[in-house]
Design a protein around this motif. Structure first.
Motif, PDB file in Angstrom:
ATOM      1  N   VAL A  47      -4.014  -0.053 -29.394  1.00 33.50           N
ATOM      2  CA  VAL A  47      -2.670   0.060 -28.540  1.00 33.50           C
ATOM      3  C   VAL A  47      -2.377   1.067 -27.787  1.00 33.50           C
ATOM      4  O   VAL A  47      -2.479   1.339 -26.812  1.00 33.50           O
ATOM      5  CB  VAL A  47      -1.265  -0.482 -28.890  1.00 33.50           C
ATOM      6  CG1 VAL A  47      -0.004  -0.320 -28.844  1.00 33.50           C
ATOM      7  CG2 VAL A  47      -1.170  -1.686 -29.619  1.00 33.50           C
ATOM      8  N   ASP A  48      -3.046   2.696 -28.475  1.00 36.25           N
ATOM      9  CA  ASP A  48      -2.657   3.720 -27.731  1.00 36.25           C
ATOM     10  C   ASP A  48      -4.053   3.586 -26.541  1.00 36.25           C
ATOM     11  O   ASP A  48      -3.647   4.342 -25.426  1.00 36.25           O
ATOM     12  CB  ASP A  48      -2.691   4.279 -28.564  1.00 36.25           C
ATOM     13  CG  ASP A  48      -1.773   5.153 -29.498  1.00 36.25           C
ATOM     14  OD1 ASP A  48      -1.120   4.335 -29.528  1.00 36.25           O
ATOM     15  OD2 ASP A  48      -1.693   5.692 -30.632  1.00 36.25           O
ATOM     16  N   VAL A  49      -5.100   3.309 -27.212  1.00 36.82           N
ATOM     17  CA  VAL A  49      -6.360   2.989 -25.277  1.00 36.82           C
ATOM     18  C   VAL A  49      -5.712   2.117 -24.715  1.00 36.82           C
ATOM     19  O   VAL A  49      -5.619   2.462 -23.732  1.00 36.82           O
ATOM     20  CB  VAL A  49      -7.297   2.458 -26.586  1.00 36.82           C
ATOM     21  CG1 VAL A  49      -8.582   2.094 -24.514  1.00 36.82           C
ATOM     22  CG2 VAL A  49      -7.961   3.282 -27.689  1.00 36.82           C
ATOM     23  N   ARG A  50      -4.881   0.927 -24.769  1.00 34.71           N
ATOM     24  CA  ARG A  50      -4.699   0.432 -23.346  1.00 34.71           C
ATOM     25  C   ARG A  50      -3.397   1.008 -22.566  1.00 34.71           C
ATOM     26  O   ARG A  50      -3.780   1.462 -22.066  1.00 34.71           O
ATOM     27  CB  ARG A  50      -4.185  -0.643 -24.183  1.00 34.71           C
ATOM     28  CG  ARG A  50      -4.950  -1.611 -24.882  1.00 34.71           C
ATOM     29  CD  ARG A  50      -4.302  -2.837 -25.242  1.00 34.71           C
ATOM     30  NE  ARG A  50      -4.707  -3.874 -26.136  1.00 34.71           N
ATOM     31  CZ  ARG A  50      -4.127  -4.521 -27.021  1.00 34.71           C
ATOM     32  NH1 ARG A  50      -3.016  -4.301 -27.552  1.00 34.71           N
ATOM     33  NH2 ARG A  50      -5.369  -5.518 -27.981  1.00 34.71           N
ATOM     34  N   GLY A  73      -5.832  -7.036 -20.149  1.00 34.97           N
ATOM     35  CA  GLY A  73      -5.622  -8.390 -21.008  1.00 34.97           C
ATOM     36  C   GLY A  73      -3.925  -8.323 -21.148  1.00 34.97           C
ATOM     37  O   GLY A  73      -3.989  -9.534 -22.131  1.00 34.97           O
ATOM     38  N   LYS A  74      -3.089  -8.381 -20.593  1.00 36.36           N
ATOM     39  CA  LYS A  74      -2.040  -7.486 -20.850  1.00 36.36           C
ATOM     40  C   LYS A  74      -1.512  -7.653 -19.474  1.00 36.36           C
ATOM     41  O   LYS A  74      -1.917  -7.550 -18.310  1.00 36.36           O
ATOM     42  CB  LYS A  74      -1.703  -6.432 -21.691  1.00 36.36           C
ATOM     43  CG  LYS A  74      -2.442  -6.568 -22.929  1.00 36.36           C
ATOM     44  CD  LYS A  74      -1.553  -7.078 -23.956  1.00 36.36           C
ATOM     45  CE  LYS A  74      -2.975  -6.965 -25.440  1.00 36.36           C
ATOM     46  NZ  LYS A  74      -2.767  -8.763 -25.573  1.00 36.36           N
ATOM     47  N   ASP A  75      -0.197  -7.987 -19.758  1.00 33.91           N
ATOM     48  CA  ASP A  75       1.011  -8.836 -18.721  1.00 33.91           C
ATOM     49  C   ASP A  75       1.558  -7.214 -17.714  1.00 33.91           C
ATOM     50  O   ASP A  75       1.370  -5.889 -18.952  1.00 33.91           O
ATOM     51  CB  ASP A  75       1.813 -10.040 -18.203  1.00 33.91           C
ATOM     52  CG  ASP A  75       2.571  -9.179 -19.673  1.00 33.91           C
ATOM     53  OD1 ASP A  75       3.131  -8.272 -19.987  1.00 33.91           O
ATOM     54  OD2 ASP A  75       3.343 -10.639 -19.678  1.00 33.91           O
ATOM     55  N   HIS A  76       2.156  -7.013 -16.529  1.00 39.78           N
ATOM     56  CA  HIS A  76       2.923  -5.950 -16.408  1.00 39.78           C
ATOM     57  C   HIS A  76       4.243  -5.268 -17.406  1.00 39.78           C
ATOM     58  O   HIS A  76       4.274  -4.267 -17.021  1.00 39.78           O
ATOM     59  CB  HIS A  76       3.239  -6.285 -14.879  1.00 39.78           C
ATOM     60  CG  HIS A  76       4.509  -7.394 -14.758  1.00 39.78           C
ATOM     61  ND1 HIS A  76       4.214  -8.621 -14.971  1.00 39.78           N
ATOM     62  CD2 HIS A  76       5.582  -6.602 -15.015  1.00 39.78           C
ATOM     63  CE1 HIS A  76       5.620  -9.442 -15.212  1.00 39.78           C
ATOM     64  NE2 HIS A  76       6.398  -8.269 -15.006  1.00 39.78           N
ATOM     65  N   SER A  77       4.533  -6.451 -17.914  1.00 42.95           N
ATOM     66  CA  SER A  77       5.759  -6.239 -18.091  1.00 42.95           C
ATOM     67  C   SER A  77       5.042  -5.101 -19.676  1.00 42.95           C
ATOM     68  O   SER A  77       5.776  -3.721 -20.069  1.00 42.95           O
ATOM     69  CB  SER A  77       6.518  -6.428 -19.072  1.00 42.95           C
ATOM     70  OG  SER A  77       5.868  -7.779 -20.168  1.00 42.95           O
ATOM     71  N   LEU A  78       3.949  -5.172 -20.237  1.00 41.77           N
ATOM     72  CA  LEU A  78       3.527  -4.572 -21.906  1.00 41.77           C
ATOM     73  C   LEU A  78       3.081  -2.557 -20.455  1.00 41.77           C
ATOM     74  O   LEU A  78       2.888  -1.788 -21.614  1.00 41.77           O
ATOM     75  CB  LEU A  78       2.422  -5.375 -22.392  1.00 41.77           C
ATOM     76  CG  LEU A  78       3.052  -6.196 -23.062  1.00 41.77           C
ATOM     77  CD1 LEU A  78       1.905  -6.708 -23.922  1.00 41.77           C
ATOM     78  CD2 LEU A  78       3.540  -5.741 -24.377  1.00 41.77           C
ATOM     79  N   VAL A  79       2.154  -3.292 -19.990  1.00 39.83           N
ATOM     80  CA  VAL A  79       1.545  -2.168 -18.967  1.00 39.83           C
ATOM     81  C   VAL A  79       3.351  -1.047 -18.682  1.00 39.83           C
ATOM     82  O   VAL A  79       2.955   0.832 -18.883  1.00 39.83           O
ATOM     83  CB  VAL A  79       1.585  -2.338 -17.416  1.00 39.83           C
ATOM     84  CG1 VAL A  79       1.238  -0.943 -16.473  1.00 39.83           C
ATOM     85  CG2 VAL A  79      -0.058  -3.054 -17.321  1.00 39.83           C
ATOM     86  N   ILE A  80       3.944  -1.308 -18.248  1.00 38.28           N
ATOM     87  CA  ILE A  80       5.530  -0.561 -18.385  1.00 38.28           C
ATOM     88  C   ILE A  80       5.776   0.148 -19.239  1.00 38.28           C
ATOM     89  O   ILE A  80       6.049   1.199 -20.324  1.00 38.28           O
ATOM     90  CB  ILE A  80       6.338  -1.214 -17.716  1.00 38.28           C
ATOM     91  CG1 ILE A  80       6.205  -1.759 -16.524  1.00 38.28           C
ATOM     92  CG2 ILE A  80       7.795  -0.724 -18.686  1.00 38.28           C
ATOM     93  CD1 ILE A  80       7.718  -3.075 -16.401  1.00 38.28           C
ATOM     94  N   HIS A  81       5.373  -0.716 -20.642  1.00 41.20           N
ATOM     95  CA  HIS A  81       5.814  -0.368 -21.987  1.00 41.20           C
ATOM     96  C   HIS A  81       4.689   1.114 -22.783  1.00 41.20           C
ATOM     97  O   HIS A  81       4.658   1.507 -23.578  1.00 41.20           O
ATOM     98  CB  HIS A  81       5.759  -1.472 -23.036  1.00 41.20           C
ATOM     99  CG  HIS A  81       6.140  -0.656 -24.822  1.00 41.20           C
ATOM    100  ND1 HIS A  81       6.851   0.066 -25.394  1.00 41.20           N
ATOM    101  CD2 HIS A  81       5.385  -0.730 -25.199  1.00 41.20           C
ATOM    102  CE1 HIS A  81       6.710   0.062 -27.085  1.00 41.20           C
ATOM    103  NE2 HIS A  81       5.285  -0.531 -26.876  1.00 41.20           N
ATOM    104  N   TYR A  82       3.407   0.146 -22.323  1.00 44.32           N
ATOM    105  CA  TYR A  82       2.169   1.114 -22.691  1.00 44.32           C
ATOM    106  C   TYR A  82       2.922   2.581 -22.089  1.00 44.32           C
ATOM    107  O   TYR A  82       1.987   3.915 -22.601  1.00 44.32           O
ATOM    108  CB  TYR A  82       1.093   0.950 -22.387  1.00 44.32           C
ATOM    109  CG  TYR A  82       0.512  -0.757 -22.966  1.00 44.32           C
ATOM    110  CD1 TYR A  82       0.680  -0.584 -24.042  1.00 44.32           C
ATOM    111  CD2 TYR A  82      -0.167  -1.550 -22.494  1.00 44.32           C
ATOM    112  CE1 TYR A  82       0.088  -1.694 -24.620  1.00 44.32           C
ATOM    113  CE2 TYR A  82      -0.481  -1.869 -23.676  1.00 44.32           C
ATOM    114  CZ  TYR A  82       0.106  -3.104 -24.378  1.00 44.32           C
ATOM    115  OH  TYR A  82      -0.764  -3.840 -25.017  1.00 44.32           O
TER     116      TYR A  82
END
Length: 122
Positions: A47-50, A73-82
């Motif tokens: 998750v940290d690498v993502r 391989g994830k959507d935009h909402s997870l990118v905000i969280h990351y």
């Protein structure tokens, strides 16, 4: 449908190449495979690498949230969280911040059109 020429859409093609280069560089640095990166795993190291990849793409290469998410391989909402999580971790852990900044600097020095790394002074 005709194939779009590299010269007609150079920014789109270069962005795709740049994104792949960032993914490859960061995965190599943290020693995880591309399959692990795109997996459903919620292990912290993956998750940290993502987070690092999406942070670099969005903040240093002006990728959209959706485009950065598609590379991991994830959507935009997870990118905000990351991105939020990565920024918070960088605020707390200066060594981690140095690693992320170093990786970002390396990605900015790579010319996707020629495949040549330029030197950055400063």
């Amino acid at each position: 449908m005709e194939k779009i020429s590299y010269w007609l859409m150079p920014d789109l093609v270069r962005d795709k190449e740049k994104g792949r280069q960032v993914v490859k560089l960061v995965c190599k640095h943290f020693d995880i495979s591309h399959n692990e990166l795109r997996s459903k795993s919620r292990l912290r190291n993956i998750v940290d690498v993502r987070g690092v990849i999406t942070y670099i793409l969005v903040n240093h290469h002006n990728f959209t949230l959706s485009r950065a998410g598609s590379l991991v391989g994830k959507d935009h909402s997870l990118v905000i969280h990351y991105n939020k999580k990565t920024r918070n971790l960088m605020d707390v852990d200066k060594i981690f911040k140095g690693v992320v900044d170093g990786l970002a600097k390396k990605t900015l020095s790579y010319n996707t059109r020629t495949g040549i790394k330029s030197t950055i002074k400063g």
